[in-house]
Design a protein around this motif. Sequence first.
Motif, PDB file in Angstrom:
ATOM      1  N   CYS A 142       0.829  -1.205   0.000  1.00  7.73           N
ATOM      2  CA  CYS A 142       0.000   0.000   0.000  1.00  7.73           C
ATOM      3  C   CYS A 142       0.865   1.258   0.000  1.00  7.73           C
ATOM      4  CB  CYS A 142      -0.931   0.010   1.216  1.00  7.73           C
ATOM      5  SG  CYS A 142      -2.227  -1.253   1.172  1.00  7.73           S
ATOM      6  N   ARG A 143       0.361   2.328  -0.603  1.00  5.30           N
ATOM      7  CA  ARG A 143       1.103   3.574  -0.679  1.00  5.30           C
ATOM      8  C   ARG A 143       1.327   4.172   0.705  1.00  5.30           C
ATOM      9  NH1 ARG A 143      -1.286   8.151  -4.502  1.00  5.30           N
ATOM     10  NH2 ARG A 143      -0.952   6.408  -5.989  1.00  5.30           N
ATOM     11  N   PHE A 144       0.322   4.056   1.575  1.00  6.32           N
ATOM     12  CA  PHE A 144       0.420   4.637   2.915  1.00  6.32           C
ATOM     13  C   PHE A 144       0.522   3.529   3.959  1.00  6.32           C
ATOM     14  CE2 PHE A 144      -2.242   7.539   0.363  1.00  6.32           C
ATOM     15  CZ  PHE A 144      -1.379   8.637   0.335  1.00  6.32           C
ATOM     16  N   SER A 145       1.426   3.727   4.932  1.00 10.41           N
ATOM     17  CA  SER A 145       1.643   2.696   5.946  1.00 10.41           C
ATOM     18  C   SER A 145       0.448   2.533   6.873  1.00 10.41           C
ATOM     19  CB  SER A 145       2.892   3.034   6.774  1.00 10.41           C
ATOM     20  OG  SER A 145       2.740   4.296   7.416  1.00 10.41           O
ATOM     21  N   ASP A 146      -0.370   3.596   7.007  1.00 13.61           N
ATOM     22  CA  ASP A 146      -1.550   3.510   7.878  1.00 13.61           C
ATOM     23  C   ASP A 146      -2.836   3.320   7.068  1.00 13.61           C
ATOM     24  OD1 ASP A 146      -1.557   5.977   6.697  1.00 13.61           O
ATOM     25  OD2 ASP A 146      -2.121   7.093   8.507  1.00 13.61           O
ATOM     26  N   CYS A 147      -2.705   2.735   5.891  1.00 15.24           N
ATOM     27  CA  CYS A 147      -3.864   2.528   5.017  1.00 15.24           C
ATOM     28  C   CYS A 147      -4.911   1.652   5.707  1.00 15.24           C
ATOM     29  CB  CYS A 147      -3.411   1.861   3.721  1.00 15.24           C
ATOM     30  SG  CYS A 147      -4.738   1.605   2.517  1.00 15.24           S
ATOM     31  N   ARG A 148      -6.161   2.097   5.660  1.00 15.64           N
ATOM     32  CA  ARG A 148      -7.267   1.336   6.256  1.00 15.64           C
ATOM     33  C   ARG A 148      -7.962   0.457   5.214  1.00 15.64           C
ATOM     34  NH1 ARG A 148     -10.733   5.948   9.079  1.00 15.64           N
ATOM     35  NH2 ARG A 148     -10.376   6.843   7.007  1.00 15.64           N
ATOM     36  N   HIS A 149      -7.469   0.508   3.980  1.00 12.49           N
ATOM     37  CA  HIS A 149      -8.007  -0.320   2.895  1.00 12.49           C
ATOM     38  C   HIS A 149      -9.473   0.019   2.627  1.00 12.49           C
ATOM     39  CE1 HIS A 149      -4.335  -2.170   4.101  1.00 12.49           C
ATOM     40  NE2 HIS A 149      -4.870  -2.774   5.138  1.00 12.49           N
ATOM     41  N   GLU A 150      -9.762   1.325   2.650  1.00 15.96           N
ATOM     42  CA  GLU A 150     -11.128   1.777   2.367  1.00 15.96           C
ATOM     43  C   GLU A 150     -11.138   2.595   1.074  1.00 15.96           C
ATOM     44  OE1 GLU A 150     -12.304   3.745   5.943  1.00 15.96           O
ATOM     45  OE2 GLU A 150     -12.651   1.869   7.041  1.00 15.96           O
ATOM     46  N   GLU A 151     -10.866   3.902   1.164  1.00 16.99           N
ATOM     47  CA  GLU A 151     -10.904   4.746  -0.033  1.00 16.99           C
ATOM     48  C   GLU A 151      -9.547   5.359  -0.354  1.00 16.99           C
ATOM     49  OE1 GLU A 151     -13.511   4.803  -1.859  1.00 16.99           O
ATOM     50  OE2 GLU A 151     -14.817   3.728  -0.451  1.00 16.99           O
ATOM     51  N   GLU A 152      -8.500   4.948   0.361  1.00 18.54           N
ATOM     52  CA  GLU A 152      -7.183   5.545   0.144  1.00 18.54           C
ATOM     53  C   GLU A 152      -6.633   5.187  -1.241  1.00 18.54           C
ATOM     54  OE1 GLU A 152      -7.527   4.391   4.539  1.00 18.54           O
ATOM     55  OE2 GLU A 152      -8.010   3.533   2.579  1.00 18.54           O
ATOM     56  N   PRO A 153      -5.951   6.144  -1.891  1.00 16.91           N
ATOM     57  CA  PRO A 153      -5.332   5.833  -3.190  1.00 16.91           C
ATOM     58  C   PRO A 153      -4.119   4.914  -2.994  1.00 16.91           C
ATOM     59  CG  PRO A 153      -4.719   8.049  -2.471  1.00 16.91           C
ATOM     60  CD  PRO A 153      -5.758   7.562  -1.505  1.00 16.91           C
ATOM     61  N   GLY A 154      -3.870   4.093  -3.962  1.00 23.72           N
ATOM     62  CA  GLY A 154      -2.694   3.216  -3.914  1.00 23.72           C
ATOM     63  C   GLY A 154      -2.832   2.072  -2.931  1.00 23.72           C
ATOM     64  N   CYS A 155      -4.058   1.635  -2.676  1.00 20.63           N
ATOM     65  CA  CYS A 155      -4.263   0.531  -1.720  1.00 20.63           C
ATOM     66  C   CYS A 155      -4.090  -0.808  -2.448  1.00 20.63           C
ATOM     67  CB  CYS A 155      -5.651   0.617  -1.094  1.00 20.63           C
ATOM     68  SG  CYS A 155      -6.042  -0.787  -0.016  1.00 20.63           S
ATOM     69  N   ALA A 156      -3.065  -1.552  -2.070  1.00 17.38           N
ATOM     70  CA  ALA A 156      -2.781  -2.835  -2.708  1.00 17.38           C
ATOM     71  C   ALA A 156      -3.814  -3.893  -2.332  1.00 17.38           C
ATOM     72  CB  ALA A 156      -1.381  -3.302  -2.317  1.00 17.38           C
ATOM     73  N   VAL A 157      -4.417  -3.752  -1.159  1.00 18.09           N
ATOM     74  CA  VAL A 157      -5.404  -4.735  -0.704  1.00 18.09           C
ATOM     75  C   VAL A 157      -6.675  -4.620  -1.535  1.00 18.09           C
ATOM     76  CG1 VAL A 157      -6.807  -5.520   1.237  1.00 18.09           C
ATOM     77  CG2 VAL A 157      -4.438  -4.784   1.629  1.00 18.09           C
ATOM     78  N   ARG A 158      -7.165  -3.394  -1.723  1.00 19.38           N
ATOM     79  CA  ARG A 158      -8.364  -3.219  -2.532  1.00 19.38           C
ATOM     80  C   ARG A 158      -8.096  -3.554  -4.003  1.00 19.38           C
ATOM     81  NH1 ARG A 158     -12.659  -1.472  -0.102  1.00 19.38           N
ATOM     82  NH2 ARG A 158     -13.667  -1.097  -2.104  1.00 19.38           N
ATOM     83  N   ALA A 159      -6.872  -3.339  -4.426  1.00 16.06           N
ATOM     84  CA  ALA A 159      -6.518  -3.719  -5.794  1.00 16.06           C
ATOM     85  C   ALA A 159      -6.620  -5.235  -5.961  1.00 16.06           C
ATOM     86  CB  ALA A 159      -5.105  -3.232  -6.114  1.00 16.06           C
ATOM     87  N   ALA A 160      -6.236  -5.974  -4.920  1.00 19.62           N
ATOM     88  CA  ALA A 160      -6.334  -7.437  -4.980  1.00 19.62           C
ATOM     89  C   ALA A 160      -7.792  -7.886  -5.005  1.00 19.62           C
ATOM     90  CB  ALA A 160      -5.609  -8.052  -3.783  1.00 19.62           C
ATOM     91  N   VAL A 161      -8.651  -7.158  -4.268  1.00 24.78           N
ATOM     92  CA  VAL A 161     -10.083  -7.466  -4.302  1.00 24.78           C
ATOM     93  C   VAL A 161     -10.641  -7.213  -5.700  1.00 24.78           C
ATOM     94  CG1 VAL A 161     -12.359  -6.812  -3.432  1.00 24.78           C
ATOM     95  CG2 VAL A 161     -10.424  -7.002  -1.844  1.00 24.78           C
ATOM     96  N   ALA A 162     -10.243  -6.080  -6.288  1.00 24.19           N
ATOM     97  CA  ALA A 162     -10.727  -5.743  -7.637  1.00 24.19           C
ATOM     98  C   ALA A 162     -10.248  -6.752  -8.670  1.00 24.19           C
ATOM     99  CB  ALA A 162     -10.256  -4.338  -8.017  1.00 24.19           C
TER     100      ALA A 162
END
Length: 364
Positions: A290-310
């Motif tokens: 993820c782009r941000f170390s404190d990413c909550r995997h919600e609407e943040e840009p560059g989220c690798a977790v949500r990219a995996a879901v997509a």
Amino acid sequence: MSQSNPRCGEQHPCTLKDLGWTEEHDAAFSKYTGPYLAGRVACRQKTVWDVLVDGGSVTAGVSGALRRLGRFPAVGDFVVLLDQPEAGTSTIVDILPQKTLFARGTPGREGADQVIAANIDTVFIVTAAGHDLNARRIERYLAIAHASGARPVIVINKSDLADDPATLAGELAAVSPGIPVIPISAVSGEGVDRLDPYLAPRTTIALIGSSGVGKSTLINRLMGRPVQDTSDTRDYDEKGRHTTTVRQLFILAGGALMIDNPGLREVGIGTASTGIAGTFPDILALAEGCRFSDCRHEEEPGCAVRAAVAAGTLPAVRLESFQRLVQELAFEQDKAEIGLVRLEKKRWKAIGKIQRDIGKTKGR
């Protein structure tokens, strides 16, 4: 030593080593000399505890010092007993360091954890084919198991009632990477031998799961005789009543020790932050990208977790479950902190009252 008949078990001519005693326990107990005994808690009945000692068992209360500290032994704890044969009493005066501590969150005002058992090597998370088979509930049990430091194993009981037990095991394996998933039938004995690798002598296993999944039946199967009451489940929802009412430690024929637990209707995750990490290793691995170390995997840009879901490589329901448990954990931690603040306010209020009373006394 004042021997007694145990209130919730049978007499066992075991040594401390048979009960899991180690060199670390020897070191911790070495400071005690005189009329002291070491033992392991087998069960609690209201205000007394049954403690297994070398060659038998004793029934003991706890010392006033432990009560004032709010320290009460859990099943599986190794304890120090002050033995007073002239008075015919034994008193638990200390709890030796715990290798693992299995607890679940309880809905108290201070968000305190409820200790389930101590010094556990393996946790059998028992579910059953049918309505009880719930991946989300299993994730919650895994969070507490991982937090305890014990090794979790998922046991699917009543697998003989399923059309395809292997498919059920595969479904749970998908939400529990790296965790053994073992289908069995405690009634017929089918598959129970697959539990043998986790039942080595002097190791301790705890059974957890909701009511009606067959924990007591499994205990009876492993003991080779009926030691726990069992009841039928209701047809319409496959639930059963709580036939186990106390936590109790049993010694199996092969030398393993097993702790049965009453069915858990509510499974709070307490302070199981490390447990969540162990339950969702796939999401944490993805989060490193993820782009941000404190990413909550919600609407943040560059989220690798949500990219995996997509991309379809991570099930959306898996991420939803992770987020739900993280939010619950945060809520319970906030609740605990609020509880501590309230306790501190009460403490200072009490101190103020005492000081005022002292002042009134001096003024008379």
